[in-house]
Design a protein around this motif. Structure first.
Motif, mmCIF file in Angstrom:
data_model
loop_
_atom_site.group_PDB
_atom_site.id
_atom_site.type_symbol
_atom_site.label_atom_id
_atom_site.label_comp_id
_atom_site.label_asym_id
_atom_site.label_seq_id
_atom_site.Cartn_x
_atom_site.Cartn_y
_atom_site.Cartn_z
ATOM 1 N N MET A 154 0.838 -1.168 0.000
ATOM 2 C CA MET A 154 0.000 0.000 0.000
ATOM 3 C C MET A 154 0.894 1.246 0.000
ATOM 4 S SD MET A 154 -3.066 0.495 2.562
ATOM 5 C CE MET A 154 -3.579 1.999 3.200
ATOM 6 N N ILE A 155 0.682 2.100 -0.961
ATOM 7 C CA ILE A 155 1.529 3.276 -1.124
ATOM 8 C C ILE A 155 1.393 4.240 0.046
ATOM 9 C CG2 ILE A 155 1.817 5.357 -2.519
ATOM 10 C CD1 ILE A 155 1.370 3.674 -4.963
ATOM 11 N N VAL A 156 0.186 4.431 0.543
ATOM 12 C CA VAL A 156 -0.031 5.377 1.635
ATOM 13 C C VAL A 156 0.725 4.930 2.883
ATOM 14 C CG1 VAL A 156 -1.766 6.425 3.115
ATOM 15 C CG2 VAL A 156 -2.232 6.127 0.694
ATOM 16 N N LYS A 157 0.676 3.641 3.192
ATOM 17 C CA LYS A 157 1.410 3.119 4.351
ATOM 18 C C LYS A 157 2.911 3.309 4.154
ATOM 19 C CE LYS A 157 2.238 -1.084 7.052
ATOM 20 N NZ LYS A 157 3.579 -0.692 7.342
ATOM 21 N N PHE A 158 3.399 3.028 2.955
ATOM 22 C CA PHE A 158 4.815 3.200 2.654
ATOM 23 C C PHE A 158 5.242 4.647 2.865
ATOM 24 C CE2 PHE A 158 8.063 4.401 -0.483
ATOM 25 C CZ PHE A 158 9.103 3.589 -0.068
ATOM 26 N N LEU A 159 4.468 5.591 2.318
ATOM 27 C CA LEU A 159 4.807 7.006 2.464
ATOM 28 C C LEU A 159 4.735 7.447 3.919
ATOM 29 C CD1 LEU A 159 2.981 8.443 -0.664
ATOM 30 C CD2 LEU A 159 5.443 8.135 -0.351
ATOM 31 N N ASP A 202 5.222 5.529 6.549
ATOM 32 C CA ASP A 202 6.376 4.940 7.228
ATOM 33 C C ASP A 202 7.670 5.694 6.904
ATOM 34 O OD1 ASP A 202 4.756 3.056 8.390
ATOM 35 O OD2 ASP A 202 5.236 1.472 6.947
ATOM 36 N N LYS A 203 7.741 6.305 5.729
ATOM 37 C CA LYS A 203 8.925 7.083 5.340
ATOM 38 C C LYS A 203 8.897 8.496 5.916
ATOM 39 C CE LYS A 203 10.956 3.979 2.958
ATOM 40 N NZ LYS A 203 12.164 3.367 3.468
ATOM 41 N N GLY A 204 7.805 8.872 6.595
ATOM 42 C CA GLY A 204 7.765 10.166 7.266
ATOM 43 C C GLY A 204 6.878 11.216 6.628
ATOM 44 N N LEU A 205 6.238 10.894 5.502
ATOM 45 C CA LEU A 205 5.353 11.863 4.865
ATOM 46 C C LEU A 205 4.025 11.891 5.613
ATOM 47 C CD1 LEU A 205 5.107 13.796 2.413
ATOM 48 C CD2 LEU A 205 3.968 11.932 1.217
ATOM 49 N N ARG A 206 3.572 13.057 5.992
ATOM 50 C CA ARG A 206 2.318 13.227 6.719
ATOM 51 C C ARG A 206 1.349 14.037 5.878
ATOM 52 N NH1 ARG A 206 4.548 9.648 8.810
ATOM 53 N NH2 ARG A 206 5.242 9.488 10.950
ATOM 54 N N SER A 207 0.094 14.009 6.259
ATOM 55 C CA SER A 207 -0.933 14.704 5.484
ATOM 56 C C SER A 207 -0.644 16.196 5.386
ATOM 57 C CB SER A 207 -2.313 14.459 6.091
ATOM 58 O OG SER A 207 -2.379 14.960 7.414
ATOM 59 N N GLU A 208 -0.141 16.782 6.450
ATOM 60 C CA GLU A 208 0.151 18.219 6.407
ATOM 61 C C GLU A 208 1.269 18.535 5.417
ATOM 62 O OE1 GLU A 208 2.811 18.257 10.473
ATOM 63 O OE2 GLU A 208 0.638 18.199 10.557
ATOM 64 N N ALA A 267 -4.144 18.893 -7.215
ATOM 65 C CA ALA A 267 -5.203 17.909 -6.987
ATOM 66 C C ALA A 267 -4.621 16.573 -6.542
ATOM 67 C CB ALA A 267 -6.035 17.731 -8.248
ATOM 68 N N THR A 268 -3.515 16.183 -7.145
ATOM 69 C CA THR A 268 -2.856 14.938 -6.763
ATOM 70 C C THR A 268 -2.356 15.009 -5.328
ATOM 71 O OG1 THR A 268 -2.170 14.614 -9.058
ATOM 72 C CG2 THR A 268 -0.987 13.361 -7.362
ATOM 73 N N TRP A 269 -1.717 16.108 -4.976
ATOM 74 C CA TRP A 269 -1.171 16.249 -3.627
ATOM 75 C C TRP A 269 -2.268 16.376 -2.577
ATOM 76 C CZ3 TRP A 269 3.409 14.848 -2.099
ATOM 77 C CH2 TRP A 269 4.433 14.780 -3.038
ATOM 78 N N PHE A 270 -3.367 17.106 -2.907
ATOM 79 C CA PHE A 270 -4.481 17.193 -1.959
ATOM 80 C C PHE A 270 -5.117 15.813 -1.754
ATOM 81 C CE2 PHE A 270 -4.988 21.908 -2.808
ATOM 82 C CZ PHE A 270 -4.642 22.279 -1.532
ATOM 83 N N ALA A 288 -5.750 10.970 1.726
ATOM 84 C CA ALA A 288 -5.504 9.552 1.997
ATOM 85 C C ALA A 288 -4.613 9.374 3.221
ATOM 86 C CB ALA A 288 -4.868 8.893 0.773
ATOM 87 N N LEU A 289 -3.582 10.190 3.325
ATOM 88 C CA LEU A 289 -2.701 10.120 4.494
ATOM 89 C C LEU A 289 -3.442 10.503 5.774
ATOM 90 C CD1 LEU A 289 0.552 11.577 2.957
ATOM 91 C CD2 LEU A 289 0.349 9.342 4.050
ATOM 92 N N SER A 290 -4.327 11.475 5.686
ATOM 93 C CA SER A 290 -5.107 11.892 6.849
ATOM 94 C C SER A 290 -5.984 10.748 7.355
ATOM 95 C CB SER A 290 -5.962 13.105 6.492
ATOM 96 O OG SER A 290 -6.790 13.463 7.561
ATOM 97 N N GLN A 291 -6.636 10.066 6.428
ATOM 98 C CA GLN A 291 -7.457 8.918 6.821
ATOM 99 C C GLN A 291 -6.604 7.816 7.414
ATOM 100 O OE1 GLN A 291 -9.661 7.873 3.314
ATOM 101 N NE2 GLN A 291 -11.144 9.523 3.610
ATOM 102 N N TYR A 292 -5.437 7.572 6.827
ATOM 103 C CA TYR A 292 -4.542 6.544 7.355
ATOM 104 C C TYR A 292 -4.047 6.923 8.748
ATOM 105 C CZ TYR A 292 -0.834 3.120 7.690
ATOM 106 O OH TYR A 292 -0.036 2.089 8.112
ATOM 107 N N GLU A 293 -3.727 8.208 8.943
ATOM 108 C CA GLU A 293 -3.271 8.660 10.258
ATOM 109 C C GLU A 293 -4.347 8.462 11.315
ATOM 110 O OE1 GLU A 293 -2.254 12.691 9.386
ATOM 111 O OE2 GLU A 293 -0.414 12.127 8.370
ATOM 112 N N ARG A 294 -5.596 8.724 10.959
ATOM 113 C CA ARG A 294 -6.695 8.490 11.913
ATOM 114 C C ARG A 294 -6.817 7.012 12.268
ATOM 115 N NH1 ARG A 294 -11.178 12.137 9.187
ATOM 116 N NH2 ARG A 294 -9.862 11.529 7.478
ATOM 117 N N THR A 295 -6.621 6.154 11.280
ATOM 118 C CA THR A 295 -6.685 4.714 11.508
ATOM 119 C C THR A 295 -5.559 4.262 12.432
ATOM 120 O OG1 THR A 295 -7.660 4.382 9.340
ATOM 121 C CG2 THR A 295 -6.710 2.452 10.391
#
Length: 78
Positions: free
Chosen positions: A1-6, A8-14, A57-60, A65-72
């Motif tokens: 899953m790309i979102v989990k990978f990103l 884990d590498k330190g990228l956050r929704s903000e 649009a891609t970054w938003f 997606a990262l925000s939802q993953y962070e909540r999870t």
């Protein structure tokens, strides 16, 4: 899953949302620079502006997606 990978590498929704906001400014700057510096006409400047304008649009979306993953992750732990 790309979102989990990103995540884990330190990228956050903000981070993704900040890049999206910066890309909006970059779109305007690239349009203006192409229009004034290159001197190849308004059509080329419009193409540059539209090309760069697809990035926010891609970054938003990635930020959402990262925000939802962070909540999870926060809700259920790892």
């Amino acid at each position: 899953m790309i979102v989990k990978f990103l995540y884990d590498k330190g990228l956050r929704s903000e981070h993704a949302n900040n890049v999206a906001c910066a890309a909006i400014g970059l779109s305007i700057a690239s349009w203006f620079a192409s229009r004034t510096v290159e001197g190849k006409g308004l059509d080329r400047a419009d193409r540059w502006g539209i090309f760069v304008a697809t990035w926010p649009a891609t970054w938003f979306g990635l930020g959402q997606a990262l925000s939802q993953y962070e909540r999870t992750v926060i809700s259920f732990g790892r």
